[in-house]
Write a protein that holds these residues in place. Structure first.
Motif, PDB file in Angstrom:
ATOM      1  N   LEU A  78      63.008  43.469  64.947  1.00  0.00           N
ATOM      2  CA  LEU A  78      63.017  42.472  63.878  1.00  0.00           C
ATOM      3  C   LEU A  78      62.118  41.296  64.245  1.00  0.00           C
ATOM      4  CD1 LEU A  78      64.145  41.436  61.177  1.00  0.00           C
ATOM      5  CD2 LEU A  78      66.045  40.444  62.493  1.00  0.00           C
ATOM      6  N   LEU A  89      64.797  35.412  59.307  1.00  0.00           N
ATOM      7  CA  LEU A  89      65.868  36.274  58.813  1.00  0.00           C
ATOM      8  C   LEU A  89      66.705  35.533  57.778  1.00  0.00           C
ATOM      9  CD1 LEU A  89      67.478  38.948  59.047  1.00  0.00           C
ATOM     10  CD2 LEU A  89      68.911  37.764  60.709  1.00  0.00           C
ATOM     11  N   ARG A  91      69.122  37.666  55.878  1.00  0.00           N
ATOM     12  CA  ARG A  91      70.350  38.435  55.772  1.00  0.00           C
ATOM     13  C   ARG A  91      70.218  39.757  56.510  1.00  0.00           C
ATOM     14  NH1 ARG A  91      75.450  38.014  52.913  1.00  0.00           N
ATOM     15  NH2 ARG A  91      76.468  39.820  53.804  1.00  0.00           N
ATOM     16  N   VAL A  92      71.266  40.133  57.228  1.00  0.00           N
ATOM     17  CA  VAL A  92      71.378  41.496  57.735  1.00  0.00           C
ATOM     18  C   VAL A  92      72.017  42.279  56.592  1.00  0.00           C
ATOM     19  CG1 VAL A  92      72.357  43.011  59.484  1.00  0.00           C
ATOM     20  CG2 VAL A  92      71.673  40.673  60.100  1.00  0.00           C
ATOM     21  N   ILE A 119      75.754  41.631  66.361  1.00  0.00           N
ATOM     22  CA  ILE A 119      74.942  41.080  65.272  1.00  0.00           C
ATOM     23  C   ILE A 119      75.638  39.852  64.686  1.00  0.00           C
ATOM     24  CG2 ILE A 119      74.132  41.535  62.903  1.00  0.00           C
ATOM     25  CD1 ILE A 119      72.320  42.877  64.958  1.00  0.00           C
ATOM     26  N   GLY A 127      74.900  37.601  59.278  1.00  0.00           N
ATOM     27  CA  GLY A 127      74.966  38.875  59.993  1.00  0.00           C
ATOM     28  C   GLY A 127      75.969  39.848  59.414  1.00  0.00           C
ATOM     29  N   HIS A 129      77.304  42.611  57.230  1.00  0.00           N
ATOM     30  CA  HIS A 129      76.462  43.671  56.682  1.00  0.00           C
ATOM     31  C   HIS A 129      77.282  44.865  56.203  1.00  0.00           C
ATOM     32  CE1 HIS A 129      77.016  44.251  61.033  1.00  0.00           C
ATOM     33  NE2 HIS A 129      77.167  45.526  60.706  1.00  0.00           N
ATOM     34  N   GLY A 149      68.566  49.824  60.877  1.00  0.00           N
ATOM     35  CA  GLY A 149      68.995  48.672  60.102  1.00  0.00           C
ATOM     36  C   GLY A 149      68.028  48.260  59.016  1.00  0.00           C
ATOM     37  N   PHE A 151      67.025  44.640  56.970  1.00  0.00           N
ATOM     38  CA  PHE A 151      67.117  43.186  57.088  1.00  0.00           C
ATOM     39  C   PHE A 151      66.305  42.530  55.988  1.00  0.00           C
ATOM     40  CE2 PHE A 151      67.656  45.203  61.137  1.00  0.00           C
ATOM     41  CZ  PHE A 151      68.664  44.505  61.768  1.00  0.00           C
ATOM     42  N   GLN A 152      66.789  41.407  55.466  1.00  0.00           N
ATOM     43  CA  GLN A 152      66.033  40.629  54.481  1.00  0.00           C
ATOM     44  C   GLN A 152      65.415  39.423  55.199  1.00  0.00           C
ATOM     45  OE1 GLN A 152      68.345  38.593  51.479  1.00  0.00           O
ATOM     46  NE2 GLN A 152      66.663  38.730  50.008  1.00  0.00           N
ATOM     47  N   ILE A 153      64.119  39.205  54.971  1.00  0.00           N
ATOM     48  CA  ILE A 153      63.414  38.112  55.629  1.00  0.00           C
ATOM     49  C   ILE A 153      62.689  37.256  54.604  1.00  0.00           C
ATOM     50  CG2 ILE A 153      63.137  39.360  57.795  1.00  0.00           C
ATOM     51  CD1 ILE A 153      60.190  39.894  56.980  1.00  0.00           C
TER      52      ILE A 153
END
Length: 154
Positions: A78, A89, A91-92, A119, A127, A129, A149, A151-153
């Motif tokens: 990540l 980051l 959101r996971v 996490i 974290g 999820h 995984g 992930f939203q960035i």
């Protein structure tokens, strides 16, 4: 100056490894819009692969430790996807956990908690999820656990 998540990792005594190179014909992650899809990270630390089978030669606690190493490797990927800035980051989104286990082993969720709990320790509320935890008769290279995984960035 390191960001808040790098600081949190340091507080937990974790030094991220270099993002592991793929072991076959795939890329370590793909970015689509604001989502990062990270390929499965196997249980591997600075001493090498963590191999074993849950329900046979590995305890749930050993499986949880192996899952935590997968989570550390996910975070390393990540960081690479975020050009070195974990604070991007948002959101996971989801983790997928695969546990190398005997047919009668039933504690897959407890094993994958090793990754989910870590996490959460690192990223707090963002974290939390969605997750899958499944058993498998074998995993690549004989590892005990593999986790991927989303992930939203920013």
């Amino acid at each position: 100056m390191s960001g808040k998540y790098e600081t949190r990792l340091a507080e937990l005594g974790v030094v991220l490894p270099a993002a592991p190179a793929p072991a076959a014909n795939y890329v370590p992650y793909v970015i689509v819009g604001d989502l990062v899809f990270i390929s499965g990270q196997v249980a591997q630390d600075e001493t090498g692969r963590i191999c074993g089978k849950l329900g046979d030669d590995f305890t749930v606690e050993q499986g949880q430790a192996a899952a935590k190493t997968c989570a550390i490797n996910l975070i390393a990927q990540l960081k690479s996807a975020c050009d070195g800035d974990l604070d991007r980051l948002k959101r996971v989104v989801k983790l997928g956990g695969f546990v190398n286990s005997t047919p009668d082993f039933k504690e897959h969720p407890a094993v994958v908690n090793g990754a989910s709990d870590f996490i959460g320790e690192v990223f707090g509320d963002i974290g939390a999820h969605a997750r899958a935890a499944v058993g498998s008769s074998s995993l690549p290279l004989g590892v005990a656990v593999e986790i991927d995984g989303i992930f939203q960035i920013s």
